[in-house]
Design an enzyme around this catalytic site. Sequence first.
Site, PDB file in Angstrom:
ATOM      1  N   CYS A 101      -2.316  -0.420  -5.514  1.00  0.00           N
ATOM      2  CA  CYS A 101      -0.894  -0.337  -5.879  1.00  0.00           C
ATOM      3  C   CYS A 101      -0.674  -0.929  -7.270  1.00  0.00           C
ATOM      4  CB  CYS A 101      -0.051  -1.062  -4.830  1.00  0.00           C
ATOM      5  SG  CYS A 101       1.715  -1.060  -5.186  1.00  0.00           S
ATOM      6  N   CYS A 194       1.966  -3.622   3.448  1.00  0.00           N
ATOM      7  CA  CYS A 194       3.410  -3.395   3.561  1.00  0.00           C
ATOM      8  C   CYS A 194       3.738  -2.078   4.241  1.00  0.00           C
ATOM      9  CB  CYS A 194       4.092  -3.493   2.208  1.00  0.00           C
ATOM     10  SG  CYS A 194       3.734  -2.125   1.078  1.00  0.00           S
TER      11      CYS A 194
END
Lengths: 356, 386
Positions: A101, A194
């Site tokens: 990410c 997440c």
Amino acid sequence: MRVLAAMSGGVDSAVAAALAAEAGHDVTGVHLALAKNPQTYRSGARGCCTLEDSRDARRAADVIGIPFYVWDMVEEFQEDVVDDFVAEYAAGRTPNPCLRCNEKIKFHAVLERALALGFDAVVTGHHARLGADGLLRRSVDAGKDQSYVLGVLNSHQLAKSMFPLGGYTKEQVRELAAARGLGVAGKPDSHDICFIADGDTQGFLAARLGSSPGDIVDSETGEVVGAHDGAYQYTIGQRKGLSIGRPAPDGKPRYVLSITPVTNTVTVGPRAALEVSTVTGDRALWLAPSPGGAVQVQLRAHGEVHDAQVSVVDDEIIAVLGKPALGIAPGQTMVVYQPDPAGDIVLGSATISAAR
Amino acid sequence: MVYFDHAATTPMLPEVVEAYAAAAATGGNASALHCSGRAARRLVEESRERVAAALGARPGEVVFTGGGTESDNLAVKGIFWARRAADPARTRIVASAVEHKAVLDTVEWLERHEGAKVAWLPVDELCRVHEEDLELALTDDVAVTTIMWANNEVGTVQPVAALAAVSAAAGVPFHTDAVQAIGQLPVDFAASGASALTLSGHKLGGPVGVGALLLGRDVAVTPLLHGGGQERDVRSGTLDVAGISAFALAVELAVQRRTAFAAQLAALRDELVERVQAAVPCALLNGDPGDRLPANAHFSFPGCEGDALLMLLDAQGIECSTGSACNAGVAQPSHVLLAMGADDARARSSLRFTLGHSSARTDIDALVAALPTAVERARRAGKIRR
Ligand SMILES: Cc1ncc(COP(=O)(O)O)c(C=O)c1O
């Protein structure tokens, strides 16, 4: 400078934005919408994508007094992080999605968009130091240090980044937040991945990769000692839950040694066979002029640090470890550090392709 | 600061602030029987008469509400429920595809939770609803028709009287959301032929959180709020005397000043359109070029994302809107532009500039000074991926 603050809704990024604004920069806050259906993420792991996090980020921006927007990065995140995560497991590797990410979303898609829109830099709440010398160093808070997940950033990305928190401990960051009236001062840290709200990585993978039965093979005898329902359900070094019918000849426990996607085989063997002393990584990123002196390598987030002799050959980094490491899986990232009294310096990184 | 977002909310007129403060300082419950109650009731009833007079309605047809969203909900749900109660076969709603969320989501909610069937009326590339489409949609199971007077995004004005007549001929009550129309277009409830009409205070110089539904006396509605039976038993709740009297004054002033105001805004808007297209030649005007709200200019900027442009202009002190709804802060492609046949990219590339009583030519100077750089940057950012 005009800087863009990536605000997750947590305390770190809120304080980072506040510090950048106080340093005199013209700061704009941006929350990244990453989840397709944010409502489903409202409970469970307090990651980076619940609606509550978005509101917390907006509230923090209002308190700091900076403009705030939400950027839609759902597609990019899905392709570059979530799909990549699943594909890596399917290929028998163990990815770190946070690192991906950073590499693809925060410091690529977001950074490039920010630069195109006229911003000079991106500021985030990562715990790492990035000083005027342009070197990326570990945070003063060793327990919270995030230089490992930033180890994949190249010099262009680093030159356009600001990490104002590297000189503070987490405790100090919370104090800074409280002193500024930021409501997120006491918000719990986010853990876990997440996009896997319930923390059930196996279930998440199973839903996407389905059942794919194969053999569990003993490394020493070559015998089939069990069956599995999907090789992605195993990680290197795993001991529990192997459901091997018969005991090993030596009566000692068996560990997962390797996963071979082509034959869909999980290989198990004795603990000693988990030890590796040479780690090879590809997709090498090298920031330093040359590797010099005694370096260190870190092979997983919050993992142990190993003294090593490192050589960089083209796209590869080969690290010969001082002491053997256990259970190193392909797909993990190796980050190379130069020990330094002013904070260990990130020299480079590579994606582990082999470990012997 | 340059404010081009009057369609989102426009500042209260100074006279209205004064009227609000005066009434708020007096207090009184309009349902009470004593002296201060009577004084409050008098204010409310005078307000009702003023709103009615300004909009061609009878006082008994004015139901005060908590704003445009509530009026839309009350009209669509209330009429749907009442009509279905009277005739269980009437379970269909006819609505234009370009309604404001307050109508759109209400209709979709009725579809999901109340078993309503929906006939969505298409619009043409200028956002106009056509009478023939309405005629076709008016099967004998329709409970209510709802078509907005003027579109809040692209500004297109609908042929409301003609559409209302078609609906009336089929015996179907016609609701129109006229939130954006009041003060810009001539609105006469009786002449329009509508059975119900929504208006909202904060779009016309009044306070936020107060509005009205004009509701024909023979139109049955099932209430959403039950309680003390205020407002013809249709909308219970102690009346907001200060809000209502300020709202009534704002409606009155908006209607009184409309002709001059609309002419002035239209001239300014035409200048804005011309100068924006001169500064950014690729800018495409959306909506009906002739039959549109005088305060509305709405463009697509090919290759740009509306929210990137909005951010860049905001940084230059220029406030505008993409015009479309967002979902948890994430801009969605405009359902209005999609209904008009635009592709996803064009539907994401739009910006709305809406004028009001504080607008001036210098606002346009600031806009055309900032816009070319913003468009260039947004276009660069738009090329990165997607
Ligand atoms: C056409 C239209 N209908 C309804 C509404 C909602 O009105 P209110 O904000 O008073 O609830 C608006 C305002 O956004 C609108 O533009």
